[in-house]
Design a protein around this motif. Sequence first.
Motif, mmCIF file in Angstrom:
data_model
loop_
_atom_site.group_PDB
_atom_site.id
_atom_site.type_symbol
_atom_site.label_atom_id
_atom_site.label_comp_id
_atom_site.label_asym_id
_atom_site.label_seq_id
_atom_site.Cartn_x
_atom_site.Cartn_y
_atom_site.Cartn_z
ATOM 1 N N HIS A 21 -0.017 -10.509 4.820
ATOM 2 C CA HIS A 21 1.208 -11.287 5.034
ATOM 3 C C HIS A 21 1.036 -12.624 4.326
ATOM 4 C CE1 HIS A 21 1.693 -8.275 8.176
ATOM 5 N NE2 HIS A 21 2.980 -8.542 8.090
ATOM 6 N N VAL A 22 1.963 -12.932 3.444
ATOM 7 C CA VAL A 22 1.938 -14.197 2.716
ATOM 8 C C VAL A 22 3.255 -14.907 2.975
ATOM 9 C CG1 VAL A 22 1.752 -15.290 0.453
ATOM 10 C CG2 VAL A 22 0.434 -13.223 0.938
ATOM 11 N N LYS A 23 3.162 -16.059 3.600
ATOM 12 C CA LYS A 23 4.350 -16.848 3.958
ATOM 13 C C LYS A 23 5.381 -15.993 4.686
ATOM 14 C CE LYS A 23 5.490 -20.393 1.905
ATOM 15 N NZ LYS A 23 5.774 -21.649 1.379
ATOM 16 N N GLY A 24 4.917 -15.164 5.607
ATOM 17 C CA GLY A 24 5.797 -14.327 6.410
ATOM 18 C C GLY A 24 6.251 -13.037 5.757
ATOM 19 N N ARG A 25 5.857 -12.805 4.512
ATOM 20 C CA ARG A 25 6.254 -11.580 3.802
ATOM 21 C C ARG A 25 5.154 -10.532 3.894
ATOM 22 N NH1 ARG A 25 7.774 -15.159 -0.961
ATOM 23 N NH2 ARG A 25 9.994 -15.486 -0.695
ATOM 24 N N PRO A 26 5.509 -9.312 4.321
ATOM 25 C CA PRO A 26 4.507 -8.242 4.318
ATOM 26 C C PRO A 26 4.370 -7.679 2.904
ATOM 27 C CG PRO A 26 6.582 -7.416 5.173
ATOM 28 C CD PRO A 26 6.783 -8.887 4.893
ATOM 29 N N ILE A 27 3.139 -7.686 2.392
ATOM 30 C CA ILE A 27 2.885 -7.211 1.035
ATOM 31 C C ILE A 27 1.771 -6.175 1.077
ATOM 32 C CG2 ILE A 27 2.169 -7.860 -1.301
ATOM 33 C CD1 ILE A 27 3.349 -10.648 -0.709
ATOM 34 N N ALA A 28 2.050 -4.998 0.507
ATOM 35 C CA ALA A 28 1.055 -3.937 0.409
ATOM 36 C C ALA A 28 0.285 -4.139 -0.893
ATOM 37 C CB ALA A 28 1.736 -2.572 0.413
ATOM 38 N N ILE A 29 -1.037 -4.258 -0.777
ATOM 39 C CA ILE A 29 -1.901 -4.414 -1.946
ATOM 40 C C ILE A 29 -2.604 -3.081 -2.186
ATOM 41 C CG2 ILE A 29 -3.836 -5.676 -2.966
ATOM 42 C CD1 ILE A 29 -1.471 -7.507 -2.403
ATOM 43 N N PHE A 30 -2.463 -2.542 -3.403
ATOM 44 C CA PHE A 30 -3.046 -1.258 -3.781
ATOM 45 C C PHE A 30 -4.113 -1.468 -4.844
ATOM 46 C CE2 PHE A 30 1.245 -0.436 -2.372
ATOM 47 C CZ PHE A 30 1.157 0.729 -1.637
ATOM 48 N N ASN A 31 -5.217 -0.721 -4.759
ATOM 49 C CA ASN A 31 -6.259 -0.719 -5.783
ATOM 50 C C ASN A 31 -6.215 0.640 -6.472
ATOM 51 O OD1 ASN A 31 -8.600 -0.478 -7.312
ATOM 52 N ND2 ASN A 31 -9.894 -1.486 -5.806
ATOM 53 N N ILE A 32 -5.754 0.642 -7.717
ATOM 54 C CA ILE A 32 -5.699 1.866 -8.519
ATOM 55 C C ILE A 32 -6.721 1.744 -9.636
ATOM 56 C CG2 ILE A 32 -4.273 3.320 -10.012
ATOM 57 C CD1 ILE A 32 -1.820 2.226 -8.574
ATOM 58 N N LYS A 33 -7.815 2.467 -9.498
ATOM 59 C CA LYS A 33 -8.868 2.497 -10.516
ATOM 60 C C LYS A 33 -9.326 1.092 -10.910
ATOM 61 C CE LYS A 33 -7.007 6.821 -12.143
ATOM 62 N NZ LYS A 33 -6.056 7.407 -13.036
ATOM 63 N N GLY A 34 -9.480 0.225 -9.922
ATOM 64 C CA GLY A 34 -9.967 -1.130 -10.172
ATOM 65 C C GLY A 34 -8.900 -2.140 -10.540
ATOM 66 N N GLU A 35 -7.647 -1.720 -10.641
ATOM 67 C CA GLU A 35 -6.539 -2.639 -10.893
ATOM 68 C C GLU A 35 -5.786 -2.833 -9.580
ATOM 69 O OE1 GLU A 35 -4.259 -2.324 -14.745
ATOM 70 O OE2 GLU A 35 -5.091 -0.291 -14.578
ATOM 71 N N TYR A 36 -5.321 -4.042 -9.337
ATOM 72 C CA TYR A 36 -4.654 -4.357 -8.085
ATOM 73 C C TYR A 36 -3.170 -4.624 -8.320
ATOM 74 C CZ TYR A 36 -9.339 -4.709 -6.264
ATOM 75 O OH TYR A 36 -10.619 -4.418 -5.889
ATOM 76 N N PHE A 37 -2.351 -4.093 -7.390
ATOM 77 C CA PHE A 37 -0.898 -4.229 -7.491
ATOM 78 C C PHE A 37 -0.345 -4.572 -6.115
ATOM 79 C CE2 PHE A 37 -2.423 -1.282 -10.646
ATOM 80 C CZ PHE A 37 -1.849 -1.770 -11.806
ATOM 81 N N GLY A 38 0.734 -5.342 -6.099
ATOM 82 C CA GLY A 38 1.358 -5.714 -4.836
ATOM 83 C C GLY A 38 2.814 -5.294 -4.790
ATOM 84 N N LEU A 39 3.213 -4.658 -3.674
ATOM 85 C CA LEU A 39 4.607 -4.274 -3.444
ATOM 86 C C LEU A 39 5.060 -4.837 -2.109
ATOM 87 C CD1 LEU A 39 4.736 -0.451 -4.368
ATOM 88 C CD2 LEU A 39 5.533 -2.388 -5.741
ATOM 89 N N PHE A 40 6.294 -5.290 -2.052
ATOM 90 C CA PHE A 40 6.880 -5.683 -0.777
ATOM 91 C C PHE A 40 6.815 -4.465 0.127
ATOM 92 C CE2 PHE A 40 10.712 -6.643 1.887
ATOM 93 C CZ PHE A 40 10.198 -7.771 2.495
ATOM 94 N N ASP A 41 6.319 -4.643 1.343
ATOM 95 C CA ASP A 41 6.039 -3.497 2.213
ATOM 96 C C ASP A 41 7.271 -2.974 2.940
ATOM 97 O OD1 ASP A 41 4.236 -1.600 3.373
ATOM 98 O OD2 ASP A 41 4.358 -2.733 5.229
ATOM 99 N N ARG A 42 8.376 -2.931 2.277
ATOM 100 C CA ARG A 42 9.591 -2.381 2.871
ATOM 101 C C ARG A 42 10.308 -1.553 1.822
ATOM 102 N NH1 ARG A 42 7.255 -3.566 6.724
ATOM 103 N NH2 ARG A 42 7.711 -5.155 8.251
ATOM 104 N N CYS A 43 10.509 -0.283 2.127
ATOM 105 C CA CYS A 43 11.275 0.574 1.236
ATOM 106 C C CYS A 43 12.693 0.022 1.148
ATOM 107 C CB CYS A 43 11.277 2.003 1.785
ATOM 108 S SG CYS A 43 12.301 3.145 0.830
ATOM 109 N N PRO A 44 13.274 -0.095 -0.054
ATOM 110 C CA PRO A 44 14.625 -0.633 -0.167
ATOM 111 C C PRO A 44 15.698 0.278 0.438
ATOM 112 C CG PRO A 44 13.794 0.018 -2.321
ATOM 113 C CD PRO A 44 12.669 0.178 -1.353
#
Length: 137
Positions: A21-44
């Motif tokens: 959670h960053v500033k009240g926002r839920p963020i999913a952090i994924f590690n794909i083969k050593g690379e990191y990605f962030g998605l808002f944790d809410r399906c649109p």
Amino acid sequence: MKKYVVGSTKDIPEGSRTLVHVKGRPIAIFNIKGEYFGLFDRCPHLGGSLCRGALTGLIQSKMPGEYSFIREGEIVRCPWHGWEFDIRTGKSYCDPEKIRARNFPVSVEDGRHLMEGPYVAETVPVKVEDDYVVVEL
């Protein structure tokens, strides 16, 4: 854009994900083969947690009867209704032109550089008055 330290690389091993959670926002952090990605944790679609979704890939076919499974672990499927999103870009495979999960830039930075700044932890003064601990805000 401000940067926020959300964890150590050892806390998010390859092929895993974590919810921060960053500033009240839920963020999913994924590690794909050593690379990191962030998605808002809410399906649109209806707000399902993408961090709890199944990780999958894509099926590719060049001709009838011939297919291959590609990009394994790079697609997340919403656990509520199965909508799929590219973890790298947030693009939807339901309607890529209109629907996407919000993605956030994620980087890995050397801990020694973070110690030097420019990142500063917020502090508040604390003092002891008799037998009470008081925090000033």
